[in-house]
Design a protein around this motif. Structure first.
Motif, mmCIF file in Angstrom:
data_model
loop_
_atom_site.group_PDB
_atom_site.id
_atom_site.type_symbol
_atom_site.label_atom_id
_atom_site.label_comp_id
_atom_site.label_asym_id
_atom_site.label_seq_id
_atom_site.Cartn_x
_atom_site.Cartn_y
_atom_site.Cartn_z
ATOM 1 N N GLY A 1 -0.650 34.116 56.375
ATOM 2 C CA GLY A 1 -1.111 33.877 55.001
ATOM 3 C C GLY A 1 -1.373 35.200 54.289
ATOM 4 O O GLY A 1 -2.088 36.056 54.809
ATOM 5 N N PHE A 2 -0.760 35.386 53.137
ATOM 6 C CA PHE A 2 -1.000 36.616 52.363
ATOM 7 C C PHE A 2 -0.546 36.416 50.924
ATOM 8 O O PHE A 2 0.168 35.445 50.618
ATOM 9 C CB PHE A 2 -0.269 37.816 53.001
ATOM 10 C CG PHE A 2 1.226 37.723 52.939
ATOM 11 C CD1 PHE A 2 1.939 38.318 51.900
ATOM 12 C CD2 PHE A 2 1.941 37.038 53.920
ATOM 13 C CE1 PHE A 2 3.309 38.239 51.844
ATOM 14 C CE2 PHE A 2 3.308 36.949 53.866
ATOM 15 C CZ PHE A 2 4.003 37.556 52.832
ATOM 16 N N GLN A 3 -0.976 37.308 50.076
ATOM 17 C CA GLN A 3 -0.563 37.263 48.667
ATOM 18 C C GLN A 3 -0.098 38.650 48.260
ATOM 19 O O GLN A 3 -0.677 39.652 48.699
ATOM 20 C CB GLN A 3 -1.752 36.872 47.794
ATOM 21 C CG GLN A 3 -2.226 35.451 48.030
ATOM 22 C CD GLN A 3 -2.530 34.719 46.750
ATOM 23 O OE1 GLN A 3 -2.812 35.351 45.748
ATOM 24 N NE2 GLN A 3 -2.461 33.403 46.780
ATOM 25 N N LEU A 4 0.913 38.684 47.454
ATOM 26 C CA LEU A 4 1.461 39.967 47.006
ATOM 27 C C LEU A 4 1.791 39.861 45.522
ATOM 28 O O LEU A 4 2.410 38.883 45.086
ATOM 29 C CB LEU A 4 2.735 40.264 47.820
ATOM 30 C CG LEU A 4 3.244 41.695 47.823
ATOM 31 C CD1 LEU A 4 2.229 42.637 48.416
ATOM 32 C CD2 LEU A 4 4.537 41.787 48.631
ATOM 33 N N ASP A 5 1.344 40.850 44.746
ATOM 34 C CA ASP A 5 1.602 40.828 43.297
ATOM 35 C C ASP A 5 2.894 41.574 42.963
ATOM 36 O O ASP A 5 3.401 42.348 43.791
ATOM 37 C CB ASP A 5 0.430 41.472 42.545
ATOM 38 C CG ASP A 5 -0.821 40.626 42.637
ATOM 39 O OD1 ASP A 5 -0.673 39.384 42.774
ATOM 40 O OD2 ASP A 5 -1.928 41.190 42.613
ATOM 41 N N LYS A 6 3.355 41.354 41.743
ATOM 42 C CA LYS A 6 4.593 41.999 41.280
ATOM 43 C C LYS A 6 4.455 43.523 41.341
ATOM 44 O O LYS A 6 3.424 44.083 40.964
ATOM 45 C CB LYS A 6 4.865 41.557 39.836
ATOM 46 C CG LYS A 6 6.174 42.055 39.262
ATOM 47 C CD LYS A 6 6.364 41.464 37.877
ATOM 48 C CE LYS A 6 7.372 42.222 37.052
ATOM 49 N NZ LYS A 6 8.710 42.258 37.579
ATOM 50 N N GLY A 7 5.498 44.171 41.856
ATOM 51 C CA GLY A 7 5.525 45.636 41.890
ATOM 52 C C GLY A 7 4.816 46.254 43.080
ATOM 53 O O GLY A 7 4.859 47.472 43.251
ATOM 54 N N GLN A 8 4.178 45.417 43.911
ATOM 55 C CA GLN A 8 3.466 45.979 45.067
ATOM 56 C C GLN A 8 4.420 46.190 46.240
ATOM 57 O O GLN A 8 5.465 45.532 46.338
ATOM 58 C CB GLN A 8 2.347 45.034 45.497
ATOM 59 C CG GLN A 8 1.137 45.078 44.572
ATOM 60 C CD GLN A 8 -0.038 44.307 45.134
ATOM 61 O OE1 GLN A 8 0.125 43.191 45.623
ATOM 62 N NE2 GLN A 8 -1.220 44.892 45.054
ATOM 63 N N ILE A 9 4.027 47.086 47.127
ATOM 64 C CA ILE A 9 4.780 47.281 48.379
ATOM 65 C C ILE A 9 3.892 46.829 49.527
ATOM 66 O O ILE A 9 2.734 47.258 49.624
ATOM 67 C CB ILE A 9 5.182 48.754 48.579
ATOM 68 C CG1 ILE A 9 6.149 49.211 47.481
ATOM 69 C CG2 ILE A 9 5.829 48.955 49.945
ATOM 70 C CD1 ILE A 9 6.667 50.641 47.654
ATOM 71 N N LEU A 10 4.441 45.959 50.351
ATOM 72 C CA LEU A 10 3.712 45.504 51.533
ATOM 73 C C LEU A 10 4.352 46.128 52.769
ATOM 74 O O LEU A 10 5.558 46.001 52.985
ATOM 75 C CB LEU A 10 3.778 43.967 51.638
ATOM 76 C CG LEU A 10 3.212 43.355 52.914
ATOM 77 C CD1 LEU A 10 1.690 43.406 52.931
ATOM 78 C CD2 LEU A 10 3.657 41.910 53.084
ATOM 79 N N GLY A 11 3.568 46.797 53.580
ATOM 80 C CA GLY A 11 4.053 47.330 54.861
ATOM 81 C C GLY A 11 3.846 46.266 55.920
ATOM 82 O O GLY A 11 2.723 45.796 56.121
ATOM 83 N N LEU A 12 4.931 45.864 56.565
ATOM 84 C CA LEU A 12 4.859 44.823 57.590
ATOM 85 C C LEU A 12 5.018 45.500 58.941
ATOM 86 O O LEU A 12 6.097 46.044 59.236
ATOM 87 C CB LEU A 12 5.990 43.814 57.331
ATOM 88 C CG LEU A 12 6.125 42.614 58.244
ATOM 89 C CD1 LEU A 12 4.875 41.765 58.243
ATOM 90 C CD2 LEU A 12 7.311 41.753 57.810
#
Lengths: 247, 252
Positions: free
Chosen positions: B22-33
């Motif tokens: 479960g996670f949320q990410l906004d426009k333009g963000q970078i998520l490191g997986l």
């Protein structure tokens, strides 16, 4: 895993570049017609497609170190089949001289066929070959023709990957177990290849889907064939056919 | 832009590969997986790309319910796999970059290839370096004009200039408002770029949040934190061309 295509084109002159630019559909038509006619052509007439095959392969830069392995395989293929022809003719009661002549003639036809085949493969990318074939199959397969193009393209694209994996397995086994008995080698290498390729097949399927290439629009011919392209390909094939028919 | 809740995925009837994500990410963000080998990073990327459908849970990607409409999700996302040799299907740079594009968009593709300093269109792909192949794969993904870009190990096997180039592309995408998810083992090249981090372990989400919340936990999750963080210096810019260090504080 170094992946080098089975035949890497490297056009040397205008003929090479012209062959690369020619659409796959006329080239396939020429290959199909000539491939059939070739077996009935008188030896003198056979000289024309043979010389054309040699010159076009040369123009496309086929005689390079990269392609050496494939030429060796083609040479072996021609030798084996010509030898078989000689053997079978002699076994069938022919004189040694007659058998050798028949085997030689068969060899020349095979050399011509290989030269023309390599010209087609060198001058046409797997994708364009697939698109060309799908275009011919369109009346038969209708809306499913694009799948043929995709399947053929991926199949040809996969061959060097498979060969690279096979080479890697051979080298790996030679390093880890240099005196491995051939019986065990015969079992280990196919099993290893199957394991590597099954993983690669899955990844390639994902890659095709991820690139959104699994739909008909991605496999449409890029342009229509110019009239001159048909003429350039069909007229020589018809001339050869005329030679056969006129005896 | 992405909202995932209690995501589970299994190749039935095998046990689940991903559990409770479960996670949320906004426009333009970078998520490191991040996560160790076999943690489920690539499977999660395939789910987010619409190539696989979650078994249970909720997943909204770019206002689309990914549980029911994979087709639209696939149009809005682009996934770049780690294996460049299997992703590149054309024989030459030009053929590959134009694959699947309408004739009108081919000029745009060739223009992008020039801007990214890819070799000439007639260059055979088998002579490209590993970095150039990676760049070609990234270019083909960008040409699909995705809203979300998913990258599987984009830095793996690249030399220093190669990593710099990929970082430059990630930063340019970020500036253009593209949402990006980057799966990686080595956190160094991504540490100062990612806004959020998600850690997976054995298919389970073990941490999610900004660097200052996640990095102190990494050691216990078999993931190595960036050197600067371990040295107590916080997150330092990866090279001298970068924006100032983030506000993240080093561990005490």
């Amino acid at each position: 895993m170094a992946v080098v295509p089975l035949l890497a084109p490297n056009p040397r002159d205008g003929l090479g570049r012209a062959l690369l630019a020619l659409d796959a559909r006329p080239k396939l038509a020429f290959a199909l017609l000539t491939g059939l006619i070739l077996w009935q052509l008188p030896l003198v007439a056979l000289l024309f497609p043979a010389v054309f095959g040699f010159l076009s392969c040369r123009a496309l830069g086929a005689f390079t170190r990269t392609n050496r392995g494939l030429w060796r395989m083609a040479g072996m293929f021609i030798l084996v089949w010509s030898g078989l022809k000689v053997g079978l003719d002699i076994w069938g009661g022919a004189d040694l001289g007659v058998g050798l002549a028949a085997g030689g003639e068969f060899g020349v036809r095979l050399v011509t066929l290989v030269g023309l085949g390599f010209t087609l493969t060198l001058s046409t990318s797997p994708r364009r070959l697939g698109l060309g074939l799908a275009w011919y199959l369109q009346p038969l397969l209708r809306s499913q023709a694009w799948k043929t193009a995709m399947a053929l393209s991926l199949m040809i694209h996969f061959l060097p990957l498979g060969l690279a994996a096979l080479g890697g397995l051979h080298r790996g086994l030679a390093m880890r177990w240099s005196d491995c008995p051939w019986q065990i080698r015969l079992r280990l290498i196919p099993l290893g290849l199957l394991r590597v390729l099954s993983q690669a097949t899955w990844t390639q399927t994902l890659a095709v889907a991820a690139r959104n290439l699994d739909h008909p629009q991605a496999w449409q011919p890029e342009r229509s064939v110019h009239l001159w392209e048909w003429i350039v390909a069909i007229v020589p094939a018809l001339a050869l056919l005329f030679t056969v028919v006129s005896g | 832009m992405i909202s995932a809740g209690s995501l589970h995925f299994a190749y039935a009837p095998s046990p689940p590969i991903l559990r409770d994500i479960g996670f949320q990410l906004d426009k333009g963000q970078i998520l490191g997986l991040v996560g160790p080998n076999g943690a489920g990073k690539s499977t999660l990327l395939a789910l987010l790309a619409g190539l696989l459908t979650p078994s249970t849970g909720t997943l909204r990607i770019a206002q689309v319910d990914a549980m029911h409409d994979n087709k639209t999700v696939r149009r809005k996302t682009a996934l770049v796999l780690q294996e460049a040799d299997l992703t590149i299907i054309g024989t030459t740079v030009g053929e590959d970059i134009c694959l699947g594009l309408s004739p009108k968009r081919r000029a745009e593709a060739l223009d992008l290839a020039t801007r990214l300093r890819l070799p000439a269109p007639e260059t055979p792909v088998h002579i490209l370096s590993h970095g150039q192949k990676r760049k070609l794969c990234l270019a083909t993904a960008l040409l699909r004009r995705p809203e979300i870009l998913l990258l599987d190990e984009p830095f793996a096997g690249l030399d220093y200039p190669g990593i710099r180039e990929v970082r430059g592309m990630l930063r340019a995408n970020q500036d253009n408002g593209l949402t990006q998810i980057v799966a990686c083992h080595d956190l160094e090249p991504l540490a100062d770029l990612a806004d959020l981090w998600l850690v997976l372990s054995n298919g389970q989400q073990t941490a999610f949040g900004p660097a200052q919340e996640v990095f102190p936990l990494l050691e216990s999750m078999d993931v190595r934190a960036p050197c600067s963080w371990r040295a107590g210096l916080g997150i330092l810019p990866w090279d001298d061309r970068h924006k100032p260090p983030s506000a993240a504080t080093p561990p005490s």
